[in-house]
Design a protein around this motif. Structure first.
Motif, PDB file in Angstrom:
ATOM      1  N   GLN A  74      -6.293   7.797   1.165  1.00 59.37           N
ATOM      2  CA  GLN A  74      -4.790   8.021   0.512  1.00 59.37           C
ATOM      3  C   GLN A  74      -4.281   6.943   2.017  1.00 59.37           C
ATOM      4  N   ARG A 123       1.134  15.556   3.950  1.00 54.74           N
ATOM      5  CA  ARG A 123       1.983  16.184   2.768  1.00 54.74           C
ATOM      6  C   ARG A 123       3.140  15.956   2.154  1.00 54.74           C
ATOM      7  N   GLN A 126       3.379  12.496   1.333  1.00 54.22           N
ATOM      8  CA  GLN A 126       1.766  11.968   0.094  1.00 54.22           C
ATOM      9  C   GLN A 126       2.656  11.719  -1.092  1.00 54.22           C
ATOM     10  N   SER A 127       3.786  12.031  -1.200  1.00 54.66           N
ATOM     11  CA  SER A 127       4.533  11.322  -2.752  1.00 54.66           C
ATOM     12  C   SER A 127       4.808  10.361  -2.401  1.00 54.66           C
ATOM     13  N   PHE A 128       5.161   9.855  -1.337  1.00 56.27           N
ATOM     14  CA  PHE A 128       5.970   8.541  -1.121  1.00 56.27           C
ATOM     15  C   PHE A 128       4.444   7.060  -1.161  1.00 56.27           C
ATOM     16  N   LEU A 130       1.901   7.955  -3.160  1.00 50.67           N
ATOM     17  CA  LEU A 130       1.472   8.416  -4.006  1.00 50.67           C
ATOM     18  C   LEU A 130       2.564   7.334  -5.270  1.00 50.67           C
ATOM     19  N   ASN A 131       3.810   7.359  -4.938  1.00 46.71           N
ATOM     20  CA  ASN A 131       4.478   7.190  -6.249  1.00 46.71           C
ATOM     21  C   ASN A 131       5.476   5.554  -5.538  1.00 46.71           C
ATOM     22  N   GLU A 132       6.195   6.358  -4.862  1.00 50.08           N
ATOM     23  CA  GLU A 132       7.319   5.058  -4.582  1.00 50.08           C
ATOM     24  C   GLU A 132       6.676   3.614  -3.901  1.00 50.08           C
ATOM     25  N   SER A 173      15.004   5.486   1.751  1.00 51.84           N
ATOM     26  CA  SER A 173      13.145   6.827   1.131  1.00 51.84           C
ATOM     27  C   SER A 173      12.613   7.042   2.500  1.00 51.84           C
ATOM     28  N   ARG A 177      11.449   9.967   5.023  1.00 49.87           N
ATOM     29  CA  ARG A 177      10.668  10.940   4.830  1.00 49.87           C
ATOM     30  C   ARG A 177       9.639  10.760   7.095  1.00 49.87           C
TER      31      ARG A 177
END
Length: 210
Positions: A74, A123, A126-128, A130-132, A173, A177
């Motif tokens: 990742q 963790r 991760q969302s940043f 994978l998405n943003e 954002s 993070r």
């Protein structure tokens, strides 16, 4: 130290499982010692083997090897997206947009480096990642493509303006993070600072008494 604690824990669990199995077998086999002893030893060795095999999959950072491989992949993808943003930045003619994209690039680069040093913090990012991040890269590349076109209508202008506004939110954002990822390091620094202050105060105390 952690390896020693895991070994002691494995012995403790294995021994207790062996004793429980042995006692249970002892009563189920009409108080026969030999089958009970073999059952207990077998259960103890099997438990120890399973726990040892699992411990072998844990990296020094406390992560399973599969988790570390996933995190590495990742981060590799995040680094590729970061490079795409950097390349796109050189095709922007506006200094303001250059600064916006540079701000995102800086935050993403620091996030990747921080997670590389502390993989267990993945963790938080991760969302940043994978998405943003993928959506931001796609948005930037489309913006660069459109901004370099010789024609422009009202609809295009609104789309470009909205993209410019959203990039500020993406940058904010990413920085939030990054602060979350660095929070443990900040806490560690505060603890070290407090300990150093206490040590210096203790050294001053004898001098004050004199």
């Amino acid at each position: 130290m952690k390896q020693l604690l895991r070994t002691l824990w494995r012995w403790f669990v294995s021994w207790n499982v062996g004793v429980i199995v042995a006692v249970t077998t002892f009563f189920l086999t009409d108080f026969r010692f030999f089958p009970s002893f073999l059952s207990g030893m077998g259960a103890m060795l099997a438990t120890s083997f399973v726990m040892k095999k699992r411990d072998g999959k844990i990296t020094p950072g406390g992560l399973l090897k599969e988790e570390k491989v996933y995190i590495h992949s990742q981060l590799h993808e995040a680094r590729k997206k970061w490079k795409q943003m950097r390349i796109a930045r050189f095709r922007v003619r506006s200094l303001v947009m250059w600064q916006k994209i540079s701000r995102i690039c800086t935050a993403v680069d620091k996030m990747i480096r921080a997670v590389e040093q502390h993989p267990h913090q993945f963790r938080l990012a991760q969302s940043f990642f994978l998405n943003e991040l993928p959506m931001a890269v796609t948005m930037i590349e489309k913006y660069v493509y459109l901004i370099n076109q010789p024609v422009r209508n009202q609809e295009m202008k609104e789309a470009l303006w909205k993209t410019e506004r959203l990039l500020d939110e993406v940058a904010a954002s990413a920085e939030r993070r990054l602060l979350e990822i660095l929070s443990n390091d900040v806490f560690d620094l505060q603890v070290e600072t407090k300990l150093l202050e206490q040590s210096l105060e203790q050294q001053k105390l004898p001098e004050t008494i004199k």
